[in-house]
Design an enzyme around this catalytic site. Structure first.
Site, PDB file in Angstrom:
ATOM      1  NE  ARG A  60      -2.929   0.425   3.313  1.00 37.79           N
ATOM      2  CZ  ARG A  60      -2.445   0.980   4.437  1.00 37.79           C
ATOM      3  NH1 ARG A  60      -2.103   2.248   4.456  1.00 37.79           N
ATOM      4  NH2 ARG A  60      -2.302   0.264   5.539  1.00 37.79           N
ATOM      5  CE1 TYR A 113     -17.439   8.661 -16.176  1.00 37.46           C
ATOM      6  CE2 TYR A 113     -16.138   8.854 -14.172  1.00 37.46           C
ATOM      7  CZ  TYR A 113     -17.012   8.139 -14.972  1.00 37.46           C
ATOM      8  OH  TYR A 113     -17.460   6.919 -14.561  1.00 37.46           O
ATOM      9  CG  ASP A 185      -9.352  13.589 -16.462  1.00 35.55           C
ATOM     10  OD1 ASP A 185      -8.730  12.900 -17.303  1.00 35.55           O
ATOM     11  OD2 ASP A 185     -10.267  13.126 -15.744  1.00 35.55           O
ATOM     12  CE  LYS A 210     -12.291   4.763 -18.924  1.00 35.41           C
ATOM     13  NZ  LYS A 210     -12.465   5.812 -17.970  1.00 35.41           N
TER      14      LYS A 210
HETATM   15  C1  3LM Z   1     -16.488   6.747 -19.459  1.00 37.59           C
HETATM   16  N1  3LM Z   1     -14.895   7.417 -17.838  1.00 37.59           N
HETATM   17  O1  3LM Z   1     -17.002   5.849 -20.131  1.00 37.59           O
HETATM   18  P1  3LM Z   1     -12.076   5.295 -13.777  1.00 37.59           P
HETATM   19  N2  3LM Z   1     -11.719  10.900 -16.059  1.00 37.59           N
HETATM   20  C2  3LM Z   1     -12.289  10.738 -17.273  1.00 37.59           C
HETATM   21  C3  3LM Z   1     -13.056   9.586 -17.522  1.00 37.59           C
HETATM   22  O2  3LM Z   1     -13.597   9.448 -18.729  1.00 37.59           O
HETATM   23  C4  3LM Z   1     -13.240   8.620 -16.500  1.00 37.59           C
HETATM   24  C5  3LM Z   1     -12.627   8.825 -15.261  1.00 37.59           C
HETATM   25  C6  3LM Z   1     -11.869   9.977 -15.074  1.00 37.59           C
HETATM   26  C7  3LM Z   1     -15.764   6.449 -18.207  1.00 37.59           C
HETATM   27  C8  3LM Z   1     -15.957   5.328 -17.462  1.00 37.59           C
HETATM   28  S1  3LM Z   1     -18.587   5.212 -16.942  1.00 37.59           S
HETATM   29  C9  3LM Z   1     -19.251   4.235 -15.663  1.00 37.59           C
HETATM   30  C10 3LM Z   1     -17.087   4.416 -17.443  1.00 37.59           C
HETATM   31  C11 3LM Z   1     -12.103  11.763 -18.314  1.00 37.59           C
HETATM   32  C12 3LM Z   1     -14.040   7.380 -16.714  1.00 37.59           C
HETATM   33  C13 3LM Z   1     -12.746   7.837 -14.150  1.00 37.59           C
HETATM   34  O3  3LM Z   1     -12.253   5.435 -12.297  1.00 37.59           O
HETATM   35  O4  3LM Z   1     -10.804   4.630 -14.151  1.00 37.59           O
HETATM   36  O5  3LM Z   1     -13.304   4.740 -14.441  1.00 37.59           O
HETATM   37  O6  3LM Z   1     -11.860   6.790 -14.358  1.00 37.59           O
HETATM   38  O7  3LM Z   1     -16.536   7.937 -19.830  1.00 37.59           O
END
Ligand code: 3LM
Length: 401
Positions: A60, A113, A185, A210
């Site tokens: 951790r 997001y 971001d 992603k």
């Molecule tokens: C999506 N997005 O389908 P995770 N910042 C950005 C993002 O697009 C996302 C995160 C942070 C999507 C996820 S929707 C239930 C699925 C620009 C995520 C958050 O915690 O790794 O999912 O990232 O747009």
């Protein structure tokens, strides 16, 4: 001749943060799948806890496989240090909570997001931190929203899901005049296509789920910034919330990053072809893609991005109903959230990724009920276009009925 030239990004995607394992020569980094690390003595353990001796303690708090990933992403983004997390949301939450306290104010670019919106507007509000959405394409509006207690400006560029761009340099200069920390971001671009720190931002966050992972098989987050701030993040909100990345998932991301350069180039090439196809289709009202000359953001995109990326969104004649028909008729494209995968993914922001955002806030950010988002994958562009074409034909048939 002595080599002083900084290697190019594709080279660093392959090599940065990694070297053959000194013990065995293994080129692929070992997965240190261990929760804890042995100390040679009580004194050594105590010295590590006191920060007087480098070395690992407990996963951790740090792990060699995860550290290799952190070194690689810090190199690619051009930052001093990086911290890895178990998801993009864990990264965003840990960075924001490390930088603000009760009574502070946060500005964020809208759209953003959906879960980031919810985290800032709901969770942070319950801890006495107020957040205000602003349109980062309008610096005047951003400046008017600044308060004496504003500490942080967080925005996506391009933004999820409308592909609205924000001028990182202009906003960073503006924010810095008010001692506000700028966090970008960079999920939609990856460091191969855009490095916000080069344009004046203080920190970068990623959903590494992603493009960085790139294969749709891992959920992860990354944050990059000044060493002092990242050390604070590591020793406070990473350590105490505990949203760490597992060594195996770090290894998947290290593997994904090796091919980032060629993947981003193909994603961008395919997305431009798909955007051009959609733009001329009679059933498509508007296409949002910064690579199109018709985009109001095209010039800015050329200035601050090294390519236009794999994401686009569009609005159909017939709005929501047409979108429903389209999504229910695609065959090659997969109806799914997330993005940046090898596979082309199609989704409906108003009912999916941004359903948690109140309808008025969605409307203010340009997320109409008819908006469809496409993450263009690595298939042959002609096949993606053929699939959209047959699904759009179904939309046309349904409208004639
Ligand atoms: C999506 N997005 O389908 P995770 N910042 C950005 C993002 O697009 C996302 C995160 C942070 C999507 C996820 S929707 C239930 C699925 C620009 C995520 C958050 O915690 O790794 O999912 O990232 O747009």
């Amino acid at each position: 001749m002595e080599q002083t030239r900084q290697p190019g990004l594709a080279t660093r995607c392959v090599h940065a943060g990694q070297r053959p394992d000194p013990l065995t020569g293994a080129i692929s980094p070992p997965i240190y799948q261990t929760s804890t690390f042995a100390f040679a003595s009580l004194e050594q353990g105590a010295a590590r806890f006191a920060g007087e001796e480098p070395g690992y303690i407990y996963t951790r708090l740090g792990n060699p496989t995860v550290a290799a990933l952190e070194a690689k992403i810090a190199d690619l983004e051009g930052g001093e240090a990086a911290v890895a997390f178990g998801s993009g949301m864990a990264a965003i939450a840990a960075v924001v909570t490390a930088l603000v306290r009760a009574g502070d104010h946060v500005l964020f670019g809208n759209p953003i997001y959906g879960c980031t919106y919810d985290f800032l507007m709901d969770v942070m509000a319950r801890f006495g931190v107020e957040a205000t959405p602003v349109d980062p394409a309008r610096p005047g509006q951003v400046e008017r929203a600044i308060r004496p207690n504003t500490r942080l400006l967080l925005f996506e560029t391009p933004a999820n899901p409308t592909l609205r761009l924000a001028d990182i340099r202009a906003l960073s200069d503006l924010a810095h005049r008010h001692q506000i920390t700028v966090v970008v971001d960079n999920t939609f671009m990856s460091p191969y296509l855009q490095r916000p720190l080069e344009h004046g931002a203080d920190m970068v966050v990623h959903s590494a789920t992603k493009f960085i992972g790139g294969h749709g098989d891992v959920v992860a987050g990354l944050a990059v910034g000044p060493a002092e701030v990242m050390a604070r993040v590591r020793s406070t909100t990473l350590k105490n919330f505990g949203g760490i990345l597992s060594p195996f998932d770090a290894w998947l991301l290290l593997r994904g990053l090796k091919t980032l350069a060629i993947r981003m180039e193909r994603h961008s090439e395919n997305a431009l072809k798909v955007a051009r196809y959609l733009e001329q289709h009679p059933l498509v009202m508007r296409v949002y893609y910064p690579g199109l000359e018709s985009s109001p953001y095209h010039e800015l995109a050329r200035r601050q991005m090294d390519g236009f990326g794999g994401l686009l969104s569009f609005e159909l004649m017939g709005g929501m109903e047409a979108g429903r028909t389209l999504l229910n008729h695609v065959r090659l494209c997969t109806v799914a959230v997330s993005l940046g995968d090898t596979d082309t993914l199609i989704q409906h922001p108003a009912s999916m990724t941004h359903a948690v955002v109140p309808p008025e806030a969605r409307a203010a950010a340009g997320i109409s009920d008819g908006l469809v988002r496409l993450s263009v994958g690595l298939e042959d562009a002609d096949d993606i276009i053929a699939d959209l074409d047959q699904a759009l034909a179904a939309v046309g048939r349904a409208q004639k009925r």
